[in-house]
Scaffold this motif. Structure first.
Motif, PDB file in Angstrom:
ATOM      1  N   TRP A  66      -6.906  42.856 -10.853  1.00 58.47           N
ATOM      2  CA  TRP A  66      -6.207  41.839 -10.077  1.00 58.47           C
ATOM      3  C   TRP A  66      -4.711  42.191 -10.254  1.00 58.47           C
ATOM      4  N   VAL A  67      -3.859  41.739  -9.418  1.00 62.01           N
ATOM      5  CA  VAL A  67      -2.287  42.198  -9.730  1.00 62.01           C
ATOM      6  C   VAL A  67      -1.634  40.661  -9.881  1.00 62.01           C
ATOM      7  N   VAL A  68      -0.974  40.749 -10.959  1.00 58.58           N
ATOM      8  CA  VAL A  68      -0.384  39.229 -11.236  1.00 58.58           C
ATOM      9  C   VAL A  68       0.698  38.882 -10.183  1.00 58.58           C
ATOM     10  N   ASP A  69       0.610  37.834  -9.777  1.00 64.62           N
ATOM     11  CA  ASP A  69       1.645  37.386  -8.669  1.00 64.62           C
ATOM     12  C   ASP A  69       1.924  36.082  -9.113  1.00 64.62           C
ATOM     13  N   VAL A  70       3.001  35.715  -9.709  1.00 67.43           N
ATOM     14  CA  VAL A  70       3.421  34.443 -10.053  1.00 67.43           C
ATOM     15  C   VAL A  70       3.624  33.352  -9.130  1.00 67.43           C
ATOM     16  N   ALA A  71       3.602  33.824  -7.621  1.00 70.54           N
ATOM     17  CA  ALA A  71       3.877  32.888  -6.593  1.00 70.54           C
ATOM     18  C   ALA A  71       2.360  32.226  -6.407  1.00 70.54           C
ATOM     19  N   THR A  72       1.171  32.606  -6.928  1.00 63.06           N
ATOM     20  CA  THR A  72      -0.153  32.202  -6.718  1.00 63.06           C
ATOM     21  C   THR A  72      -0.480  31.527  -7.687  1.00 63.06           C
ATOM     22  N   PHE A  73       0.067  31.386  -8.808  1.00 64.12           N
ATOM     23  CA  PHE A  73      -0.037  30.495 -10.228  1.00 64.12           C
ATOM     24  C   PHE A  73      -0.348  29.023  -9.515  1.00 64.12           C
ATOM     25  N   ARG A  74      -1.314  28.433 -10.328  1.00 67.85           N
ATOM     26  CA  ARG A  74      -1.614  27.043 -10.019  1.00 67.85           C
ATOM     27  C   ARG A  74      -1.052  26.214 -10.778  1.00 67.85           C
ATOM     28  N   THR A  75       0.254  26.427 -11.482  1.00 64.45           N
ATOM     29  CA  THR A  75       1.081  25.839 -12.393  1.00 64.45           C
ATOM     30  C   THR A  75       2.571  25.735 -11.933  1.00 64.45           C
ATOM     31  N   ARG A  76       3.220  24.896 -12.356  1.00 64.01           N
ATOM     32  CA  ARG A  76       4.853  24.871 -12.040  1.00 64.01           C
ATOM     33  C   ARG A  76       5.407  26.079 -12.723  1.00 64.01           C
TER      34      ARG A  76
END
Length: 96
Positions: free
Chosen positions: A52-62
């Motif tokens: 998977w590619v890390v995309d901080v926009a999809t993180f379920r955290t602030r």
């Protein structure tokens, strides 16, 4: 998930689980960190082959900071159970 340390044999799966679950629970005096009868049912299921590619926009955290932004990683948490309830399930698992 630090599964990239397991594949080349830097650490074992049991060491990874110990350092990411057992030891932090013990250090902070939290219930859990182990699986046992009568224990808190907090479990994360990891697919060690999932890329998977890390995309901080999809993180379920602030929190939106990651040194891995944009990198392709191997190993992904695909299901998380907290106190016996599924709180996260990867879309690929639905209907599986």
């Amino acid at each position: 998930v630090a599964t990239w340390l397991v594949k080349p044999g830097i650490i074992s799966w049991s060491t990874l689980v110990d350092r990411m679950a057992v030891q932090p629970a013990r250090l902070f005096k939290l219930p859990g960190g182990t699986l046992g009868r009568g224990g808190i049912a907090d479990v994360t299921v990891i697919d060690p082959t999932r890329e998977w590619v890390v995309d901080v926009a999809t993180f379920r955290t602030r929190g939106r900071n990651s040194p891995y932004q944009g990198r392709t990683l191997m190993g992904k948490a695909v299901c998380t159970v907290v106190d016996g309830r599924v709180v996260h399930q990867d879309d690929a698992l639905v209907g599986a």
